[in-house]
Design an enzyme around this catalytic site. Structure first.
Site, PDB file in Angstrom:
ATOM      1  N   PRO A 169       0.775  -1.229  -0.028  1.00 21.74           N
ATOM      2  CA  PRO A 169       0.169  -0.055   0.179  1.00 21.74           C
ATOM      3  C   PRO A 169       0.759   1.328  -0.019  1.00 21.74           C
ATOM      4  O   PRO A 169       1.889   1.501   0.758  1.00 21.74           O
ATOM      5  CB  PRO A 169      -0.778  -0.090   1.188  1.00 21.74           C
ATOM      6  CG  PRO A 169      -0.320  -1.258   1.972  1.00 21.74           C
ATOM      7  CD  PRO A 169       0.699  -1.974   1.401  1.00 21.74           C
ATOM      8  N   GLU A 170       0.216   2.365  -0.731  1.00 25.60           N
ATOM      9  CA  GLU A 170       1.076   3.529  -0.827  1.00 25.60           C
ATOM     10  C   GLU A 170       0.095   4.428  -0.162  1.00 25.60           C
ATOM     11  O   GLU A 170      -0.876   4.253   0.378  1.00 25.60           O
ATOM     12  CB  GLU A 170       1.677   3.617  -2.314  1.00 25.60           C
ATOM     13  CG  GLU A 170       2.432   2.656  -2.806  1.00 25.60           C
ATOM     14  CD  GLU A 170       2.863   2.956  -4.380  1.00 25.60           C
ATOM     15  OE1 GLU A 170       3.125   4.162  -4.783  1.00 25.60           O
ATOM     16  OE2 GLU A 170       3.125   1.917  -5.038  1.00 25.60           O
ATOM     17  N   LYS A 196       3.234   6.762   4.616  1.00 24.25           N
ATOM     18  CA  LYS A 196       2.574   5.387   4.497  1.00 24.25           C
ATOM     19  C   LYS A 196       2.243   4.803   5.866  1.00 24.25           C
ATOM     20  O   LYS A 196       1.871   3.556   5.935  1.00 24.25           O
ATOM     21  CB  LYS A 196       3.359   4.341   3.797  1.00 24.25           C
ATOM     22  CG  LYS A 196       3.624   4.766   2.354  1.00 24.25           C
ATOM     23  CD  LYS A 196       4.537   3.930   1.599  1.00 24.25           C
ATOM     24  CE  LYS A 196       5.310   4.276   0.499  1.00 24.25           C
ATOM     25  NZ  LYS A 196       6.320   3.369  -0.042  1.00 24.25           N
ATOM     26  N   ARG A 246      12.819  -2.654  -6.883  1.00 22.90           N
ATOM     27  CA  ARG A 246      11.341  -3.199  -7.357  1.00 22.90           C
ATOM     28  C   ARG A 246      11.415  -2.787  -8.862  1.00 22.90           C
ATOM     29  O   ARG A 246      12.223  -2.108  -9.624  1.00 22.90           O
ATOM     30  CB  ARG A 246      10.572  -1.921  -6.526  1.00 22.90           C
ATOM     31  CG  ARG A 246      10.677  -2.179  -5.188  1.00 22.90           C
ATOM     32  CD  ARG A 246      10.173  -3.307  -4.451  1.00 22.90           C
ATOM     33  NE  ARG A 246       8.843  -3.529  -5.002  1.00 22.90           N
ATOM     34  CZ  ARG A 246       7.459  -3.027  -4.517  1.00 22.90           C
ATOM     35  NH1 ARG A 246       7.655  -1.902  -3.731  1.00 22.90           N
ATOM     36  NH2 ARG A 246       6.393  -3.160  -4.918  1.00 22.90           N
TER      37      ARG A 246
END
Ligand SMILES: [Zn+2]
Length: 287
Positions: A2-3, A67, A277
């Site tokens: 989740p961002e 976050k 990533r």
């Protein structure tokens, strides 16, 4: 993972727990096992002190910083906070009964159950257990908050964004790695980094020092735009993100490049691992 938009949506959906008192805490066997092995699984402090700190406190308010989600707790004597990071796959549920969690995986991987004084339970589930919970009497004492840039909605955010990118620490870095650092702007993860760099026509591999201030300012605008679009679409659901009601967001249907084969103009996309990533970009649209 989740961002910012996904965490913000979780925060908004948790408002029913405001003014509820925490009457009990139950932790999973995974957490107890992790702590016995010295790993501090999810609860980043001794279990006894966590339970003692939160039991009997009323949830006065919820907030988000980057976050991280936080709960402001208070009783007659003291105010404190639970600071929560959802890790890779964390999710909160407000339920009357455990069986109200419809998906077996989330039910099975319930980690923290806070009983509330109205008979409901606030449950934190985390399949991969990369999530974190900390308690701090003062939010300012939490190390990641000390270094964190202003929120994108803060009027100082753009100026801070450009100034920090000019600093020695970031000017030699690739722009994608720089914008994923919360000292530059909080809340940008892998998805919104790829999306905002595409929208601002900047190659993710480009060194910060080779990008003009005008383009950096435009990138800031695009980051804000993708955050706002995602909030309006209920966030992105890729793999494990769920809203408090177990729902899924729709933002993944609006991705321009993330996990796509071609950009909206029909060019084949490239992928490259940056910051561990996978990054998606178009060498025709971005330079
Ligand atoms: Zn393109």
């Amino acid at each position: 993972m989740p961002e910012l938009p996904e965490v913000e949506l979780v925060k908004r959906e948790l408002t029913p727990v405001i003014n509820r008192k925490i009457t009990g805490v139950e932790l999973s066997s995974y957490i107890y096992k992790g702590h016995r092995e010295g790993k501090k699984t999810i609860i980043k402090e001794p279990i006894d002190s966590f339970i003692q700190t939160v039991t009997g406190k009323t949830i006065l308010h919820l907030g988000r910083r980057g976050k991280y989600l936080y709960f402001i707790l208070s009783d007659d004597f003291k105010t404190t906070h639970i600071i929560s990071h959802l890790g890779m796959s964390g999710a909160y549920f407000i339920v009357n009964d455990l069986d109200d969690i419809k998906e077996d995986n989330f039910k099975k991987h319930r980690q923290v159950i806070l009983s509330l004084d109205n008979g409901q339970k606030l449950i934190y589930s985390d399949i991969r257990r990369f999530g974190e919970m900390h308690t701090y009497d003062s939010l300012q004492d939490f190390p990641p908050f000390k270094r964190m840039a202003p929120e994108y909605t803060d009027h100082l955010s753009r100026e801070h964004f450009i100034r920090s990118l000019h600093s020695k620490k970031f000017s030699e870095k690739m722009i994608k790695a720089a914008i994923m650092d919360s000292e530059v702007i909080p809340g940008v993860g892998n998805i919104y980094a790829s999306e905002s760099l595409y929208l601002s026509h900047i190659l993710p591999t480009k060194k910060v020092k080779n990008i003009s201030d005008k383009r950096l300012s435009n990138l800031f605008d695009k980051i804000c735009e993708v955050f706002e679009l995602s909030l309006s679409r209920g966030g992105s659901t890729i793999s494990d993100y769920r809203s408090v009601t177990g729902g899924k967001g729709e933002m993944q249907h609006s991705f321009k490049v993330y996990q796509q084969k071609q950009c909206p103009l029909g060019h084949d996309l490239k992928t490259k691992v940056i910051n561990t990533r996978n990054t998606f970009y178009c060498t025709t649209c971005q330079r």
